[in-house]
Write a protein that holds these residues in place. Structure first.
Motif, PDB file in Angstrom:
ATOM      1  N   SER A 137      32.156  33.824  47.757  1.00  0.00           N
ATOM      2  CA  SER A 137      31.351  34.816  47.294  1.00  0.00           C
ATOM      3  C   SER A 137      30.894  34.939  45.872  1.00  0.00           C
ATOM      4  O   SER A 137      31.517  34.589  45.164  1.00  0.00           O
ATOM      5  N   ALA A 138      29.517  35.249  45.686  1.00  0.00           N
ATOM      6  CA  ALA A 138      28.977  35.394  44.485  1.00  0.00           C
ATOM      7  C   ALA A 138      28.144  36.501  44.316  1.00  0.00           C
ATOM      8  O   ALA A 138      27.279  37.031  45.282  1.00  0.00           O
ATOM      9  N   VAL A 139      28.304  37.321  43.053  1.00  0.00           N
ATOM     10  CA  VAL A 139      27.486  38.555  43.008  1.00  0.00           C
ATOM     11  C   VAL A 139      27.053  38.601  41.563  1.00  0.00           C
ATOM     12  O   VAL A 139      27.438  37.722  40.936  1.00  0.00           O
ATOM     13  N   ILE A 140      25.853  39.024  41.264  1.00  0.00           N
ATOM     14  CA  ILE A 140      25.563  39.255  40.028  1.00  0.00           C
ATOM     15  C   ILE A 140      26.290  40.375  39.113  1.00  0.00           C
ATOM     16  O   ILE A 140      26.729  40.184  38.087  1.00  0.00           O
ATOM     17  N   TYR A 141      26.453  41.457  39.830  1.00  0.00           N
ATOM     18  CA  TYR A 141      27.366  42.613  39.431  1.00  0.00           C
ATOM     19  C   TYR A 141      28.672  42.652  40.217  1.00  0.00           C
ATOM     20  O   TYR A 141      28.346  42.826  41.302  1.00  0.00           O
ATOM     21  N   LYS A 142      29.522  43.311  39.746  1.00  0.00           N
ATOM     22  CA  LYS A 142      30.696  43.617  40.186  1.00  0.00           C
ATOM     23  C   LYS A 142      31.010  45.141  39.626  1.00  0.00           C
ATOM     24  O   LYS A 142      30.995  45.257  38.447  1.00  0.00           O
TER      25      LYS A 142
END
Length: 173
Positions: A137-142
């Motif tokens: 998985s990849a996200v801009i923000y966590k």
């Protein structure tokens, strides 16, 4: 009523503001993390709606043409969420994932429940068919409250985030 995942945007004094230029930089830097890890996906799955634009940008940067979408509803209003995320039609044909390396992309892992639900669905699909589906998985923000740790994260924040695609008012007739 649902639960509050993050401060309400109308009352949050301090916000994380991502501009279109900032998003362009973020998507390239996130893609570089993926490339540097030595893992390249066969298929990218966007979590709609927030993950659609980041997934498209990453797909172009990686030159991956196979893209799918999982429609998930979690936010019922600004800062208000349903108790659990819900899959909405149209449903993606998950057989397209069989034996593939799948990158799941969203804009933010806030509570992390949406991303976890999608990752669990993909994992269960692979287990049920005895086919190997390697999902990351990849996200801009966590956010710190997230129950899942995405494999690739561009930035960490505990603030309400203004994304360039969702801060302007809806255009109505």
């Amino acid at each position: 009523m649902g639960t509050t995942a993050s401060p309400d945007a109308s009352t949050a004094a301090d916000r994380e503001v991502l501009t279109w230029q900032g998003f362009g930089d973020a998507s390239r830097e996130l893609t570089q993390q993926i490339v540097d890890s030595g893992w390249v996906p066969d298929l990218i799955v966007a979590i709609a709606r927030g993950g659609l634009i980041p997934a498209g940008a990453i797909a172009y940067a990686l030159d991956v043409k196979a893209i799918g979408t999982m429609n998930v509803e979690f936010y019922s209003g600004i800062g208000e969420t349903l108790s659990e995320p819900v899959l909405l039609p149209p449903l993606m044909d998950v057989s397209a994932m069989d034996g593939k390396k799948v990158l799941v992309v969203d804009d933010v892992a806030d509570s992390g429940k949406t991303l976890k639900m999608v990752m669990d669905l993909i994992d269960e699909h692979g287990l049920s068919l005895d086919v190997r589906v390697e999902a990351r998985s990849a996200v801009i923000y966590k956010k710190p409250v997230s129950i899942i740790d995405p494999d690739y994260v561009w930035a960490y924040t505990d603030k309400w985030i203004n994304f360039p695609w969702s801060t302007l008012p809806v255009i109505k007739p």
